[in-house]
Design a protein around this motif. Structure first.
Motif, PDB file in Angstrom:
ATOM      1  N   GLU A  41       0.832  -1.213   0.000  1.00  0.00           N
ATOM      2  CA  GLU A  41       0.000   0.000   0.000  1.00  0.00           C
ATOM      3  C   GLU A  41       0.863   1.258   0.000  1.00  0.00           C
ATOM      4  N   SER A  42       1.958   1.253   0.762  1.00  0.00           N
ATOM      5  CA  SER A  42       2.818   2.443   0.802  1.00  0.00           C
ATOM      6  C   SER A  42       3.523   2.664  -0.543  1.00  0.00           C
ATOM      7  N   LYS A  43       3.929   1.576  -1.200  1.00  0.00           N
ATOM      8  CA  LYS A  43       4.541   1.718  -2.528  1.00  0.00           C
ATOM      9  C   LYS A  43       3.515   2.204  -3.543  1.00  0.00           C
ATOM     10  N   LEU A  44       2.275   1.757  -3.399  1.00  0.00           N
ATOM     11  CA  LEU A  44       1.223   2.193  -4.308  1.00  0.00           C
ATOM     12  C   LEU A  44       0.998   3.700  -4.194  1.00  0.00           C
ATOM     13  N   ILE A  49       2.120   9.199  -6.610  1.00  0.00           N
ATOM     14  CA  ILE A  49       2.759  10.515  -6.493  1.00  0.00           C
ATOM     15  C   ILE A  49       3.731  10.728  -7.648  1.00  0.00           C
ATOM     16  N   HIS A  50       4.571   9.716  -7.930  1.00  0.00           N
ATOM     17  CA  HIS A  50       5.530   9.820  -9.031  1.00  0.00           C
ATOM     18  C   HIS A  50       4.819   9.961 -10.380  1.00  0.00           C
ATOM     19  N   ILE A  56       2.914  10.595 -15.966  1.00  0.00           N
ATOM     20  CA  ILE A  56       2.859   9.245 -16.519  1.00  0.00           C
ATOM     21  C   ILE A  56       1.402   8.800 -16.534  1.00  0.00           C
ATOM     22  N   TRP A  57       0.944   8.287 -17.673  1.00  0.00           N
ATOM     23  CA  TRP A  57      -0.438   7.863 -17.826  1.00  0.00           C
ATOM     24  C   TRP A  57      -0.619   6.383 -17.507  1.00  0.00           C
ATOM     25  N   ALA A 101      -3.589   6.062 -14.789  1.00  0.00           N
ATOM     26  CA  ALA A 101      -3.981   7.375 -14.283  1.00  0.00           C
ATOM     27  C   ALA A 101      -5.472   7.613 -14.517  1.00  0.00           C
ATOM     28  N   PRO A 102      -6.093   8.403 -13.649  1.00  0.00           N
ATOM     29  CA  PRO A 102      -7.535   8.661 -13.770  1.00  0.00           C
ATOM     30  C   PRO A 102      -7.947   9.229 -15.132  1.00  0.00           C
ATOM     31  N   GLY A 103      -7.121  10.070 -15.740  1.00  0.00           N
ATOM     32  CA  GLY A 103      -7.475  10.707 -16.997  1.00  0.00           C
ATOM     33  C   GLY A 103      -7.565   9.780 -18.190  1.00  0.00           C
ATOM     34  N   ILE A 104      -6.973   8.610 -18.103  1.00  0.00           N
ATOM     35  CA  ILE A 104      -6.984   7.671 -19.231  1.00  0.00           C
ATOM     36  C   ILE A 104      -7.772   6.407 -18.899  1.00  0.00           C
ATOM     37  N   ARG A 105      -8.241   6.310 -17.677  1.00  0.00           N
ATOM     38  CA  ARG A 105      -8.923   5.106 -17.190  1.00  0.00           C
ATOM     39  C   ARG A 105     -10.102   4.680 -18.059  1.00  0.00           C
ATOM     40  N   ARG A 106     -10.879   5.618 -18.533  1.00  0.00           N
ATOM     41  CA  ARG A 106     -12.078   5.278 -19.303  1.00  0.00           C
ATOM     42  C   ARG A 106     -11.772   4.815 -20.726  1.00  0.00           C
TER      43      ARG A 106
END
Length: 152
Positions: A41-44, A49-50, A56-57, A101-106
């Motif tokens: 979870e901490s790495k996630l 963040i990175h 990064i998408w 990433a949220p912007g490409i999820r759909r």
């Protein structure tokens, strides 16, 4: 952690569709790869963040050490797709996945798991579809049979 940016797919100009209408537009899709050496979870949180900092998408993950296949959305809106082994009794050193990433999820239209070491993501892009493959090959310390089976 090791971080590798793949620039081969950077020039895809996705326009994301929903119900046949243009939803979002982006100038580039940056795809990167990261050997996480056990996804926690901490790495996630660190990976998210990175991804935001570096724009990064899609982040391809290797060596997640996760059993079973799973997918879920994080509290930050990132989609996590994991490809693990079916056998919970074995110690799993492989496992690949994707962090989207949220912007490409759909724009994700499919996910294929060939094994705990090989998976592919299918995306809708202008003019058709694109695929992002992710593989984690057994290292030279693994038995010869396991390496040969992977490459077949």
């Amino acid at each position: 952690m090791q971080f590798i940016v793949h620039s081969a797919v950077v020039n895809i100009r996705p326009d994301f569709f929903r119900g046949g209408r243009l939803r979002t537009s982006a100038s580039n899709v940056l795809v990167a790869s990261w050997n996480v050496e056990c996804l926690t979870e901490s790495k996630l949180v660190e990976l998210q963040i990175h991804m935001r900092q570096l724009d990064i998408w899609i982040l391809c993950l290797q060596e997640t050490h996760k059993h079973k296949s799973a997918y879920y959305v994080t509290s930050e809106g990132f989609l996590v797709i994991l490809s693990g082994s079916d056998d919970e009794d074995t110690e799993e050193y492989a496992g690949v996945g994707f962090l989207i990433a949220p912007g490409i999820r759909r724009s994700i239209i499919g996910f294929t798991q060939a094994s705990a070491r090989i998976a592919a993501l299918k995306l809708r892009v202008p003019g058709g579809k694109a695929s992002v493959s992710n593989a984690y090959a057994p290292h030279s310390g693994k038995p010869t049979e396991e390496r040969q089976q992977f490459f077949h």
